[in-house]
Design an enzyme around this catalytic site. Structure first.
Site, PDB file in Angstrom:
ATOM      1  N   GLY A 171       0.356  -0.998   0.081  1.00 30.05           N
ATOM      2  CA  GLY A 171       0.216  -0.145  -0.207  1.00 30.05           C
ATOM      3  C   GLY A 171       0.610   1.531  -0.135  1.00 30.05           C
ATOM      4  O   GLY A 171       1.808   1.308   0.288  1.00 30.05           O
TER       5      GLY A 171
ATOM      6  N   VAL B  20       1.420   4.229   1.860  1.00 34.18           N
ATOM      7  CA  VAL B  20       1.698   3.955   3.519  1.00 34.18           C
ATOM      8  C   VAL B  20       2.888   2.672   3.746  1.00 34.18           C
ATOM      9  O   VAL B  20       4.315   3.115   3.869  1.00 34.18           O
ATOM     10  CB  VAL B  20       0.851   3.916   4.620  1.00 34.18           C
ATOM     11  CG1 VAL B  20       1.576   4.141   5.998  1.00 34.18           C
ATOM     12  CG2 VAL B  20      -0.109   4.958   4.479  1.00 34.18           C
TER      13      VAL B  20
ATOM     14  N   ALA C 227      -5.100  -2.578   5.634  1.00 32.90           N
ATOM     15  CA  ALA C 227      -6.476  -2.192   6.412  1.00 32.90           C
ATOM     16  C   ALA C 227      -7.150  -2.880   5.420  1.00 32.90           C
ATOM     17  O   ALA C 227      -7.233  -2.751   4.411  1.00 32.90           O
ATOM     18  CB  ALA C 227      -6.514  -1.201   6.721  1.00 32.90           C
TER      19      ALA C 227
ATOM     20  N   THR D 182     -10.216  -0.635   4.051  1.00 35.12           N
ATOM     21  CA  THR D 182     -10.560   0.833   3.654  1.00 35.12           C
ATOM     22  C   THR D 182     -11.642   1.171   2.309  1.00 35.12           C
ATOM     23  O   THR D 182     -11.484   2.381   2.462  1.00 35.12           O
ATOM     24  CB  THR D 182      -8.923   1.445   2.584  1.00 35.12           C
ATOM     25  OG1 THR D 182      -8.599   0.958   1.623  1.00 35.12           O
ATOM     26  CG2 THR D 182      -7.941   1.078   3.970  1.00 35.12           C
TER      27      THR D 182
ATOM     28  N   ASP E  81      -9.445   9.334  10.841  1.00 37.65           N
ATOM     29  CA  ASP E  81     -10.488  10.080  11.115  1.00 37.65           C
ATOM     30  C   ASP E  81     -12.063   9.953  11.149  1.00 37.65           C
ATOM     31  O   ASP E  81     -12.353  10.883  11.915  1.00 37.65           O
ATOM     32  CB  ASP E  81     -10.634  11.735  10.632  1.00 37.65           C
ATOM     33  CG  ASP E  81     -10.395  11.646   9.163  1.00 37.65           C
ATOM     34  OD1 ASP E  81      -9.395  10.347   8.600  1.00 37.65           O
ATOM     35  OD2 ASP E  81     -11.283  11.995   8.394  1.00 37.65           O
TER      36      ASP E  81
ATOM     37  N   TYR F 245     -16.860   1.627   8.446  1.00 38.70           N
ATOM     38  CA  TYR F 245     -15.570   1.759   8.195  1.00 38.70           C
ATOM     39  C   TYR F 245     -14.997   2.577   9.922  1.00 38.70           C
ATOM     40  O   TYR F 245     -14.442   1.395  10.875  1.00 38.70           O
ATOM     41  CB  TYR F 245     -15.364   2.434   7.501  1.00 38.70           C
ATOM     42  CG  TYR F 245     -13.880   3.176   6.978  1.00 38.70           C
ATOM     43  CD1 TYR F 245     -12.642   2.291   6.423  1.00 38.70           C
ATOM     44  CD2 TYR F 245     -13.956   3.924   6.910  1.00 38.70           C
ATOM     45  CE1 TYR F 245     -11.325   2.278   7.191  1.00 38.70           C
ATOM     46  CE2 TYR F 245     -12.079   4.624   7.698  1.00 38.70           C
ATOM     47  CZ  TYR F 245     -11.114   3.588   7.020  1.00 38.70           C
ATOM     48  OH  TYR F 245      -9.872   3.683   7.379  1.00 38.70           O
TER      49      TYR F 245
ATOM     50  N   LYS G 171     -12.519   0.433  12.619  1.00 38.22           N
ATOM     51  CA  LYS G 171     -11.400   1.095  13.126  1.00 38.22           C
ATOM     52  C   LYS G 171     -11.522   1.465  14.473  1.00 38.22           C
ATOM     53  O   LYS G 171     -10.280   1.037  14.900  1.00 38.22           O
ATOM     54  CB  LYS G 171     -11.014   1.909  11.875  1.00 38.22           C
ATOM     55  CG  LYS G 171     -10.813   1.927  10.514  1.00 38.22           C
ATOM     56  CD  LYS G 171      -9.612   1.463  10.721  1.00 38.22           C
ATOM     57  CE  LYS G 171      -8.460   1.674  10.902  1.00 38.22           C
ATOM     58  NZ  LYS G 171      -7.266   1.265  10.283  1.00 38.22           N
TER      59      LYS G 171
END
Length: 295
Positions: free
Chosen positions: A10, A12, A69, A71, A111, A134, A138
């Site tokens: 990914g 990141v 994750a 996402t 967030d 989602y 998380k």
């Protein structure tokens, strides 16, 4: 002295492989067992949480960093079980495996754990109230990591983008080259965050050791809308000579662009706690954009 990185394919994960290299050899994992360049790596499938503890035991790393994750925000509304397996159950298994070995576990959150009704940047101890599956998955992942009782870093971030993977910046540059006009939402406010910044801060925190265990917000400084971000992308790309022209970017409302899942209207994160920990300020989001495009 290896570092185990999940989700290494990914945006990141790609940045982490570079930033974490000074800490030790990187053992990369993907769901398929292959990296984007075709080379083989370890398999780590968050849809099969029961397989992850054995992976940690076998690799015996000095730290585990989970950049994988579920996402797909809209798809999660109709695939709740899969979202919770990947975003809650799997991090819990990994965190417990790390706690049993006495090694730190790094996990990224979002967030979307907040309801987006705030009027100032959210602090780490503000009340959470996710709007959809989602965000709820998380948040459950955060709770599972804390409950494991080991040294951990939960890094909440937002609006992640970079030169690799699927993200808003790359989409804008691709679609902008094909069209004369784009319609972009202007009433959702947040802070665009380069994947490279996330990776660099992760490495800095891991170098400090267990003392930094806890939850931190990780974004640049400042705020904008998706519309403002799009305009900044095209302006900077023209300045750097990356594109010959920019499309017209038309501001629309969230109501003009309905989605399956609700998005937070305001999701800026207060990074003061992180800045105090690191001893330096986060850059402005525009500076991050310039660096990503220049790279």
């Amino acid at each position: 002295m290896t570092v185990l990185v999940l989700g290494a394919n990914g945006q990141v994960g790609h940045a982490l492989r570079r930033s974490l290299a000074p800490l030790g050899p990187i053992v990369a994992t993907t769901r398929s067992g292959a990296l984007p360049d075709g080379s083989a790596c370890e398999i780590a499938d968050l849809d099969r949480p029961d397989t992850l503890a054995d992976l940690v035991e076998r690799i015996a790393p000095i730290a585990v960093v989970n950049a994988a994750a579920y996402t797909a925000v809209d798809k999660a509304e109709d695939d709740e079980a899969a979202a919770f397996r990947a975003n809650a159950d799997a991090p819990g298994v990994l965190a417990r495996a790390c706690a049993s070995r006495g090694i730190p576990f790094v996990h990224y959150s979002t967030d979307y754990v907040f309801d987006g009704q705030g009027t100032r940047p959210y602090r780490e101890d503000d009340a959470v109230d996710p709007l959809g599956v989602y965000g709820a998955s998380k948040l459950a992942g955060e709770e599972a990591v804390r409950a494991a009782g080991g040294a951990h870093l939960i890094l909440r971030t937002a609006w992640v983008y970079g030169q690799h993977g699927h993200n808003f910046m790359r989409t804008m540059l691709r679609v902008g080259a094909e069209r004369d006009e784009l319609r972009v939402v202007a009433d959702q406010i947040g802070t665009p965050t380069p994947a490279t910044l996330i990776a660099e801060v992760t490495a800095a925190l891991l170098r400090e050791g267990d003392a930094v265990s806890g939850t931190y917000h990780l974004t640049p400084q400042g705020e904008t809308s998706w519309h403002g971000f799009a305009e900044a992308i095209f302006d900077e790309a023209i300045t750097q000579g990356l594109i010959p022209r920019a499309p017209r970017v038309v501001a629309i409302t969230t109501a003009d662009y309905p989605t399956r899942a609700r998005r937070p209207a305001y999701s800026c994160l207060d990074v003061g706690k992180l800045e105090r920990r690191l001893g330096y300020a986060m850059p402005d989001w525009r500076e991050g954009l310039r660096k990503v495009l220049a790279g």
